[in-house]
Design a protein around this motif. Structure first.
Motif, PDB file in Angstrom:
ATOM      1  N   LYS A  72      -0.249  -7.280   0.154  1.00  0.00           N
ATOM      2  CA  LYS A  72      -0.602  -7.003  -1.238  1.00  0.00           C
ATOM      3  C   LYS A  72      -0.894  -8.303  -1.989  1.00  0.00           C
ATOM      4  CE  LYS A  72       1.375  -3.630  -3.890  1.00  0.00           C
ATOM      5  NZ  LYS A  72       2.470  -3.007  -4.643  1.00  0.00           N
ATOM      6  N   ALA A  73      -0.076  -9.325  -1.735  1.00  0.00           N
ATOM      7  CA  ALA A  73      -0.283 -10.622  -2.381  1.00  0.00           C
ATOM      8  C   ALA A  73      -1.588 -11.259  -1.899  1.00  0.00           C
ATOM      9  CB  ALA A  73       0.897 -11.550  -2.101  1.00  0.00           C
ATOM     10  N   ASN A  74      -1.907 -11.113  -0.609  1.00  0.00           N
ATOM     11  CA  ASN A  74      -3.143 -11.687  -0.079  1.00  0.00           C
ATOM     12  C   ASN A  74      -4.369 -10.986  -0.638  1.00  0.00           C
ATOM     13  OD1 ASN A  74      -1.867 -13.617   1.446  1.00  0.00           O
ATOM     14  ND2 ASN A  74      -1.827 -12.373   3.295  1.00  0.00           N
ATOM     15  N   VAL A  75      -4.288  -9.671  -0.820  1.00  0.00           N
ATOM     16  CA  VAL A  75      -5.408  -8.932  -1.412  1.00  0.00           C
ATOM     17  C   VAL A  75      -5.620  -9.386  -2.850  1.00  0.00           C
ATOM     18  CG1 VAL A  75      -6.152  -6.650  -2.183  1.00  0.00           C
ATOM     19  CG2 VAL A  75      -5.227  -6.945   0.105  1.00  0.00           C
ATOM     20  N   ARG A  76      -4.517  -9.536  -3.591  1.00  0.00           N
ATOM     21  CA  ARG A  76      -4.614 -10.001  -4.981  1.00  0.00           C
ATOM     22  C   ARG A  76      -5.219 -11.398  -5.038  1.00  0.00           C
ATOM     23  NH1 ARG A  76       0.267  -8.595  -6.659  1.00  0.00           N
ATOM     24  NH2 ARG A  76       1.223 -10.508  -5.913  1.00  0.00           N
ATOM     25  N   LEU A  77      -4.808 -12.271  -4.123  1.00  0.00           N
ATOM     26  CA  LEU A  77      -5.361 -13.622  -4.071  1.00  0.00           C
ATOM     27  C   LEU A  77      -6.854 -13.591  -3.748  1.00  0.00           C
ATOM     28  CD1 LEU A  77      -4.567 -16.628  -4.214  1.00  0.00           C
ATOM     29  CD2 LEU A  77      -4.201 -16.528  -1.746  1.00  0.00           C
ATOM     30  N   GLY A  78      -7.257 -12.696  -2.868  1.00  0.00           N
ATOM     31  CA  GLY A  78      -8.670 -12.533  -2.554  1.00  0.00           C
ATOM     32  C   GLY A  78      -9.480 -12.099  -3.760  1.00  0.00           C
TER      33      GLY A  78
ATOM     34  N   SER B 248       8.687  -4.609   7.922  1.00  0.00           N
ATOM     35  CA  SER B 248       7.408  -4.014   7.530  1.00  0.00           C
ATOM     36  C   SER B 248       7.220  -4.086   6.015  1.00  0.00           C
ATOM     37  CB  SER B 248       7.321  -2.566   8.010  1.00  0.00           C
ATOM     38  OG  SER B 248       8.370  -1.806   7.463  1.00  0.00           O
ATOM     39  N   GLU B 249       8.331  -4.007   5.261  1.00  0.00           N
ATOM     40  CA  GLU B 249       8.225  -4.146   3.800  1.00  0.00           C
ATOM     41  C   GLU B 249       7.748  -5.543   3.411  1.00  0.00           C
ATOM     42  OE1 GLU B 249      11.215  -3.188   5.202  1.00  0.00           O
ATOM     43  OE2 GLU B 249      10.977  -1.025   4.903  1.00  0.00           O
ATOM     44  N   GLU B 250       8.244  -6.540   4.140  1.00  0.00           N
ATOM     45  CA  GLU B 250       7.816  -7.930   3.886  1.00  0.00           C
ATOM     46  C   GLU B 250       6.329  -8.095   4.173  1.00  0.00           C
ATOM     47  OE1 GLU B 250       7.973 -12.052   3.079  1.00  0.00           O
ATOM     48  OE2 GLU B 250       9.374 -10.442   2.615  1.00  0.00           O
ATOM     49  N   TRP B 251       5.863  -7.516   5.287  1.00  0.00           N
ATOM     50  CA  TRP B 251       4.442  -7.622   5.618  1.00  0.00           C
ATOM     51  C   TRP B 251       3.596  -6.888   4.591  1.00  0.00           C
ATOM     52  CZ3 TRP B 251       2.665 -11.343   8.246  1.00  0.00           C
ATOM     53  CH2 TRP B 251       3.371 -11.875   9.313  1.00  0.00           C
ATOM     54  N   ALA B 252       4.057  -5.740   4.100  1.00  0.00           N
ATOM     55  CA  ALA B 252       3.317  -5.009   3.073  1.00  0.00           C
ATOM     56  C   ALA B 252       3.229  -5.834   1.786  1.00  0.00           C
ATOM     57  CB  ALA B 252       3.983  -3.668   2.799  1.00  0.00           C
ATOM     58  N   ARG B 253       4.322  -6.504   1.444  1.00  0.00           N
ATOM     59  CA  ARG B 253       4.321  -7.347   0.241  1.00  0.00           C
ATOM     60  C   ARG B 253       3.367  -8.524   0.406  1.00  0.00           C
ATOM     61  NH1 ARG B 253       6.795 -11.738  -1.475  1.00  0.00           N
ATOM     62  NH2 ARG B 253       8.100 -11.982   0.358  1.00  0.00           N
ATOM     63  N   ARG B 254       3.374  -9.131   1.598  1.00  0.00           N
ATOM     64  CA  ARG B 254       2.464 -10.258   1.853  1.00  0.00           C
ATOM     65  C   ARG B 254       1.004  -9.804   1.817  1.00  0.00           C
ATOM     66  NH1 ARG B 254       5.262 -13.434   6.938  1.00  0.00           N
ATOM     67  NH2 ARG B 254       7.238 -13.915   5.921  1.00  0.00           N
TER      68      ARG B 254
END
Length: 48
Positions: free
Chosen positions: A21-27, A13-19
């Motif tokens: 967060k990265a996807n939101v930043r990319l957006g 779940s930590e990995e999915w949260a990190r992904r």
């Protein structure tokens, strides 16, 4: 075509949260680029 590897370790779940967060930043980055291009187009084609 199934490209997933069934032997691979599942993401935590930590990995999915990190992904996420990265996807939101990319957006936000792509949104800012699109907004900048929009403003550039308005500036270029402004009425004289």
């Amino acid at each position: 075509m199934n490209t997933s590897n069934p032997d691979s370790v599942r993401a935590t779940s930590e990995e999915w949260a990190r992904r996420q967060k990265a996807n939101v930043r990319l957006g936000y980055v792509f949104g800012a680029i699109a907004f900048a291009l929009f403003l550039l187009a308005l500036w270029k084609y402004r009425p004289l």
